[in-house]
Motif scaffolding. Structure first.
Motif, mmCIF file in Angstrom:
data_model
loop_
_atom_site.group_PDB
_atom_site.id
_atom_site.type_symbol
_atom_site.label_atom_id
_atom_site.label_comp_id
_atom_site.label_asym_id
_atom_site.label_seq_id
_atom_site.Cartn_x
_atom_site.Cartn_y
_atom_site.Cartn_z
ATOM 1 N N VAL A 18 0.981 -1.126 -0.101
ATOM 2 C CA VAL A 18 -0.004 -0.006 -0.055
ATOM 3 C C VAL A 18 0.953 1.287 -0.075
ATOM 4 O O VAL A 18 0.497 2.243 -0.540
ATOM 5 N N LEU A 19 2.021 1.184 0.645
ATOM 6 C CA LEU A 19 2.849 2.331 0.648
ATOM 7 C C LEU A 19 3.442 2.628 -0.673
ATOM 8 O O LEU A 19 3.429 3.934 -1.265
ATOM 9 N N LEU B 72 2.045 1.636 -3.700
ATOM 10 C CA LEU B 72 1.033 2.112 -4.559
ATOM 11 C C LEU B 72 0.527 3.503 -4.352
ATOM 12 O O LEU B 72 0.110 4.253 -5.035
ATOM 13 N N SER B 73 0.440 3.757 -3.032
ATOM 14 C CA SER B 73 -0.114 5.185 -2.577
ATOM 15 C C SER B 73 0.806 6.102 -2.599
ATOM 16 O O SER B 73 0.472 7.568 -3.265
ATOM 17 N N ILE B 74 2.137 6.022 -2.701
ATOM 18 C CA ILE B 74 3.197 7.096 -3.045
ATOM 19 C C ILE B 74 3.423 7.173 -4.638
ATOM 20 O O ILE B 74 3.462 8.326 -5.085
ATOM 21 N N TRP C 14 -1.065 -0.001 9.674
ATOM 22 C CA TRP C 14 -1.034 -0.233 8.235
ATOM 23 C C TRP C 14 -2.713 -0.520 7.908
ATOM 24 O O TRP C 14 -2.983 -0.013 6.490
ATOM 25 N N TYR D 3 -3.559 3.099 7.804
ATOM 26 C CA TYR D 3 -3.000 3.831 6.838
ATOM 27 C C TYR D 3 -3.847 3.556 5.438
ATOM 28 O O TYR D 3 -3.916 4.424 4.454
ATOM 29 N N THR D 4 -4.185 2.243 5.222
ATOM 30 C CA THR D 4 -4.920 1.926 4.093
ATOM 31 C C THR D 4 -6.371 2.548 3.860
ATOM 32 O O THR D 4 -6.870 3.231 2.862
ATOM 33 N N PHE E 35 -5.957 6.067 3.001
ATOM 34 C CA PHE E 35 -5.462 6.351 1.657
ATOM 35 C C PHE E 35 -6.751 6.123 0.821
ATOM 36 O O PHE E 35 -6.894 6.835 0.019
ATOM 37 N N THR F 33 -8.436 9.427 -1.174
ATOM 38 C CA THR F 33 -8.345 9.220 -2.821
ATOM 39 C C THR F 33 -9.546 8.963 -3.587
ATOM 40 O O THR F 33 -9.535 8.351 -4.707
ATOM 41 N N TRP G 111 -10.115 9.745 -7.157
ATOM 42 C CA TRP G 111 -9.370 9.286 -8.196
ATOM 43 C C TRP G 111 -10.204 8.496 -9.188
ATOM 44 O O TRP G 111 -9.881 8.182 -10.426
#
Lengths: 523, 40
Positions: free
Chosen positions: A87-88, A90-92, B19, B22-23, B26, B30, B33
């Protein structure tokens, strides 16, 4: 030789081969974008799982188990970063790299670096480093394959290694990216089922998670510590940072992995792919480490800790299930090895041979260069794996540390920092690679308690910032690159004028295909 | 927890939790998008 286990393994190979052939037909195409990037038609689930299964190599079944068996819960620091690696990444850089690579008309991750940081030196350094490091990385997969095959078939390691190596090499020579991506999807599911089955059986055998930890504490309470068995890493935060970084931030610098971004169906595919990657990692990543820890109780006198997961599976599971687990192990090895070999061959043929040695090389010649390199890596890999095989964990952590140190800042700044220029990127790649290699070879990790990737990543980041700023007047970022970066930052369709840039960049390929078609017509 | 020291429990459970958050963050940040459409 256990025939049931072998039968499942053969069945697995047949299924993988079938999927590969189906994917090749489905993606049948006569252009290079089709071969290298699956025609940029890969959806979020396949993107996430090919990304994960490519990065989760034989290391997860041999290296991770071995680390956990020898260092206890300390090994979970590697999993801590690894869970978020997908995820890091893909997100960055996912969405932006997909878009920028299309605008620039780049087909390989190295070509993309040269387009963003225009200079033949960028490509020469990036391609040479990548070919060398990926070849080294694939060596670990050969060793893992040989050990696994020896255990399943009962053959001598020399013969098992030869068979494993032959299967991996032939299988890789069969198809392009799409075949690799779809077989990766199947292999990632097999890996998940396999490792969770072993973990479940191990937990039942030891009477549950809590009971296992209580027994481990009775044997040696430091096994449960975050500082490793015998508190061998106590207070070494630099080493801990390296363990977390190598499979998270460092992962953004692996050329064979970031290629996955370029193949996505559309830039926004990164969004859902990130969620799938986290879900898969949550289920998969910690499991091999936990099995390695539980193996301390199940098989306390293992001769080769790298075989911890193999041996636990053979000890606790019925033959049919062991067959599935063995297939999972081979899936982990092959899904990484095929991508590594494909990328190494592609980079050697396209980014080195065509670019610097024979600019008028035909596709046929490039294919031969690619195949010759794959075979050469196979032969050298066989000899090294036979004569003095290094530990799988060491090879994987070393190669990935250097790759991450050399490339992560260059890939991240390519889409996020407009001031990052060519001298800055070249300085970053060289500084990151040299620092991390010297750190490892000089054994400075032990004396300074700083892992090579921690030092390498820091050095390469500082290098790209300092050198880019120092040379911003003498080497300004070209205006067309700045325009492409601005468009990349914007969420929306790519304007026609920028698509034209992509057509310009792909012009040599178009000319090549046109001349081939003309040749066919004349015949 | 689970017979582990607190620091090890945090390592085993804390990072996965981080995580997950975080996901989710994210995905929330987004949402626009998906309006990008197919660019091919």
């Amino acid at each position: 030789m256990n025939t049931t286990v072998l039968a499942f393994l053969v069945l697995y190979y047949v299924v993988v081969l079938g999927i590969g052939l189906w994917a090749m037909r489905r993606g049948a195409t006569d252009d290079l974008e089709g071969y290298f990037l699956g025609g940029r038609e890969v959806g979020p689930l396949v993107t996430a799982l090919t990304l994960q299964s490519t990065s989760m190599s034989g290391y997860m079944f041999l290296g991770a188990g071995s680390l956990a068996y020898t260092t206890g819960y300390w090994s979970l620091w590697f999993a801590a970063g690894d869970i978020g690696g997908g995820v890091l990444n893909l997100s960055i850089i996912g969405r932006r790299m997909r878009k920028l690579s299309q605008i620039m008309g780049s087909l390989t991750s190295i070509e993309y670096l040269e387009a963003r940081y225009p200079s033949p030196v960028t490509r020469l350094i990036a391609a040479s480093l990548t070919v060398f490091l990926l070849a080294f990385y694939v060596l670990a997969q050969f060793i893992a394959g040989g050990k696994g095959m020896a255990l399943v078939t009962g053959l001598e390691y020399e013969w098992a290694l030869l068979i494993a190596l032959a299967i991996i090499t032939i299988y890789t020579l069969l198809g392009g990216y799409l075949a690799v991506a779809y077989t990766d999807l199947f292999q990632s599911l097999i890996m998940l089922v396999g490792v969770l089955w072993v973990l479940g059986a191990a937990l039942v055998h030891v009477g549950g998670f809590t009971a296992a930890n209580q027994t481990l504490a009775e044997i040696d309470p430091t096994i449960l510590s975050i500082w490793g068995t015998g508190l061998g890493f106590e207070g070494q935060w630099g080493v801990v940072a390296g363990a977390v970084l190598v499979f998270s931030a460092g992962y953004m610098g692996w050329p064979h992995v970031v290629t996955r971004h370029m193949a996505m169906k559309r830039p926004a595919t990164a969004r859902l792919a990130g969620a799938y990657a986290t879900a898969w990692n949550l289920l998969f990543v910690s499991a091999p480490y936990l099995v390695g820890i539980l193996a301390i109780l199940i098989l306390p006198n293992l001769d080769d800790p790298e075989l911890a997961i193999f041996e636990v599976a053979q000890t606790l599971l019925p033959s049919a299930v062991t067959g599935i687990v063995m297939a999972a192990i081979m899936a982990a090895i092959m899904s990484t090895a095929d991508s590594l070999l494909l990328q190494t061959g592609s980079i050697a043929s396209r980014d080195l041979y065509e670019r610097f040695i024979n600019p008028r090389a035909s596709e046929q010649q490039m294919l031969w260069v690619s195949r010759a390199l794959v075979l050469a890596i196979g032969v050298i890999g066989y000899l090294v794996a036979l004569i003095e095989p290094p530990a799988v964990a060491f090879v994987v952590i070393f190669a990935t540390s250097v790759l991450g140190s050399a490339f992560a800042p260059a890939f991240v700044c390519a889409v996020w920092w407009k001031k990052a220029n060519t001298p800055g990127a070249i300085a970053s790649m060289v500084t990151g690679a040299v620092t991390s290699v010297l750190w490892e070879l000089a054994g400075l990790a032990a004396t300074t308690t700083l892992a090579p990737v921690t030092v390498g990543l820091t050095a390469s980041t500082v290098a790209i910032v300092v050198v880019s700023l120092a040379t911003r007047r003498s080497s300004p970022v070209p205006t067309y690159v700045l325009a492409a970066m601005e468009e990349t930052a914007r969420v929306g369709p790519i304007p026609e004028r920028l698509i034209a840039m992509s057509d310009f960049a792909l012009e040599p390929e178009a000319t090549e295909i046109e001349s081939l078609l003309r040749g066919e017509e004349e015949q | 927890m689970f017979g582990l020291p607190l620091s090890t429990s945090l390592l085993v459970l804390g990072f996965p939790l981080f995580w997950i958050l975080y996901t989710i963050g994210f995905l929330l940040l987004t949402r626009n998008w998906d309006n990008e459409g197919d660019e091919r």
